[in-house]
Enzyme design. Structure first.
Site, PDB file in Angstrom:
ATOM      1  N   ASP A 134      -1.268  -8.022   0.026  1.00 41.12           N
ATOM      2  CA  ASP A 134      -0.355  -6.905  -0.569  1.00 41.12           C
ATOM      3  C   ASP A 134      -0.838  -5.663  -0.071  1.00 41.12           C
ATOM      4  O   ASP A 134       0.014  -4.536  -0.196  1.00 41.12           O
ATOM      5  CB  ASP A 134      -0.836  -6.804  -2.012  1.00 41.12           C
ATOM      6  CG  ASP A 134       0.079  -7.886  -2.844  1.00 41.12           C
ATOM      7  OD1 ASP A 134       0.946  -8.918  -2.282  1.00 41.12           O
ATOM      8  OD2 ASP A 134      -0.020  -8.168  -4.160  1.00 41.12           O
ATOM      9  N   GLY A 187       4.347  -8.786  -3.075  1.00 44.39           N
ATOM     10  CA  GLY A 187       3.761  -7.368  -3.574  1.00 44.39           C
ATOM     11  C   GLY A 187       3.895  -7.071  -4.891  1.00 44.39           C
ATOM     12  O   GLY A 187       4.964  -6.381  -5.378  1.00 44.39           O
ATOM     13  N   ALA A 213      16.662  -3.006   7.920  1.00 43.07           N
ATOM     14  CA  ALA A 213      16.980  -3.305   6.658  1.00 43.07           C
ATOM     15  C   ALA A 213      17.845  -2.087   6.435  1.00 43.07           C
ATOM     16  O   ALA A 213      17.550  -0.895   6.777  1.00 43.07           O
ATOM     17  CB  ALA A 213      16.301  -3.716   5.667  1.00 43.07           C
TER      18      ALA A 213
HETATM   19  O1  F6P Z   1      -1.617 -10.760  -4.796  1.00 38.82           O
HETATM   20  C1  F6P Z   1      -1.238 -11.445  -3.672  1.00 38.82           C
HETATM   21  C2  F6P Z   1       0.348 -12.149  -3.956  1.00 38.82           C
HETATM   22  O2  F6P Z   1       0.604 -12.889  -3.078  1.00 38.82           O
HETATM   23  C3  F6P Z   1       0.933 -11.123  -4.695  1.00 38.82           C
HETATM   24  O3  F6P Z   1       2.120 -10.605  -3.832  1.00 38.82           O
HETATM   25  C4  F6P Z   1       1.911 -12.001  -5.454  1.00 38.82           C
HETATM   26  O4  F6P Z   1       2.684 -11.527  -6.684  1.00 38.82           O
HETATM   27  C5  F6P Z   1       1.099 -13.069  -6.070  1.00 38.82           C
HETATM   28  O5  F6P Z   1       0.077 -13.104  -4.945  1.00 38.82           O
HETATM   29  C6  F6P Z   1       1.518 -14.511  -6.483  1.00 38.82           C
HETATM   30  O6  F6P Z   1       0.538 -15.024  -6.846  1.00 38.82           O
HETATM   31  P1  F6P Z   1       0.632 -16.801  -7.286  1.00 38.82           P
HETATM   32  O7  F6P Z   1      -0.019 -17.683  -6.065  1.00 38.82           O
HETATM   33  O8  F6P Z   1      -0.355 -16.653  -8.730  1.00 38.82           O
HETATM   34  O9  F6P Z   1       1.925 -16.817  -7.530  1.00 38.82           O
END
Ligand code: F6P
Length: 319
Positions: free
Chosen positions: A128, A171, A187
């Site tokens: 992120d 993100g 985009a």
């Molecule tokens: O924090 C990193 C991240 O990839 C975020 O962008 C995303 O919201 C989250 O992890 C997703 O996490 P999980 O693996 O718990 O779905």
């Protein structure tokens, strides 16, 4: 110091293995033994320790994920479990702990330092890029390249069919990924948590393009309208605009780390060991303007790392 421990925690990020390799090799070069902790803070609580040797780090620099595995530990949020983790470290004769992860990892390391006087060093590892105290986090560069490749592919079909596409990137709280890939992929519109997504205005913009025109919207999952599915539904329900949705999801977190991530991870691994052996604790080692820099752990999550205005403006101008 003769023995230190290393863990990866929270969500994984490409480049964590390059970081592990760097920590082990830097520590060994200084005559320090490294103990690997499996499964992040959960493994710290359970005492999942093993000697992490140089040979274990051969051939891992190009691997995605983390050979140490990781966890998003709920137990570690509770003082009793943290006390158990601290006890395990002390019993094993471990004199310092390096942890690579996102803001939750930095918080956990801070609490171990504050409540149990464990010497802790954080290293920013998350796709992120939302950690204060470093220009880039380990994994971000790979994730944006992976997302850009996927969007380029979608663009081919969007262009041929003259369709509106809403593409969701990761993100959870910041628009770094969406903004960078939005600029890189040309985009037409970027919807990010840092700015208000004005759906009537987006509708006008799409209408201005005329029928059968490609229109790519990149939306960060943390945007206030929700994700791609929600935005597509709003466009359909309020303006009868048809679109296709692509949620890139976890594919952005996997794969071979980019050169930039491998080099950053290697530098930060070296910096973390040197900082720990130099006697510091409760700090994160990051890279700012090309230089290694330490920031106190609480600052890394209490201060918000701002997405640069000039990037947001550039995205607007070029869209
Ligand atoms: O924090 C990193 C991240 O990839 C975020 O962008 C995303 O919201 C989250 O992890 C997703 O996490 P999980 O693996 O718990 O779905």
């Amino acid at each position: 110091m003769k023995k230190i421990a290393l863990l990866t925690s929270g969500t994984d990020a490409p480049g964590m293995n390059a970081h592990i390799r760097s920590v082990v090799r830097t520590a060994n070069a200084r005559g320090v033994e490294v103990i690997g902790v499996r499964h992040g803070f959960d493994g710290l609580i359970k005492g999942e320790f093993f000697p992490l040797e140089r040979k274990d780090t051969a051939n891992i620099i190009s691997l995605g994920g983390t050979i140490l595995k990781t966890s998003q530990s709920e137990e570690f949020k509770m003082p009793d479990f943290r006390a158990k983790a601290a006890e395990n470290l002390t019993k094993a004769g471990i004199e310092g702990l390096i942890g690579c992860g996102g803001d939750g990892t930095m918080k956990g390391l801070h609490l171990l330092h504050r409540d149990h006087s464990i010497k802790t060093i954080g290293v920013p590892g998350t796709i992120d890029n939302d950690i204060f105290g470093t220009d880039f986090t380990i994994g971000f560069d790979t994730a944006i390249n992976t997302a850009a490749e996927a969007i380029d592919r979608i663009r081919d079909t969007a262009d041929s069919q003259g369709r509106v596409y809403i593409i969701e990137v990761m993100g959870s709280e910041s628009g770094f990924i969406a903004t960078m890939v939005g600029i890189a992929c040309g985009a037409e519109y970027m919807a990010i948590p840092e700015t208000i997504t004005n759906v009537p205005d987006l509708h006008q913009r799409i209408k201005r393009e005329g029928p059968h025109k490609r229109y790519i919207v990149v939306i960060g999952e943390g945007d206030e309208v929700g994700g791609a599915v929600e935005l597509a539904a709003l466009l359909k329900d309020c303006y009868n605009i048809e679109s296709r949705v692509a949620v890139l999801g976890h594919l952005q977190r996997g794969g071979t780390p980019s050169v930039a991530d491998r080099v950053l991870a290697s530098r930060l691994g070296y910096g973390a060991v040197e900082t720990l052996l130099g006697g510091a604790s409760n700090v994160m080692v990051g890279e700012v303007h090309g230089q290694l820099q330490v920031t106190s752990l609480p600052q890394t999550y209490e201060r918000k790392k701002a997405l640069q205005d000039h990037l947001i403006r550039l995205a607007e101008i070029l869209a």
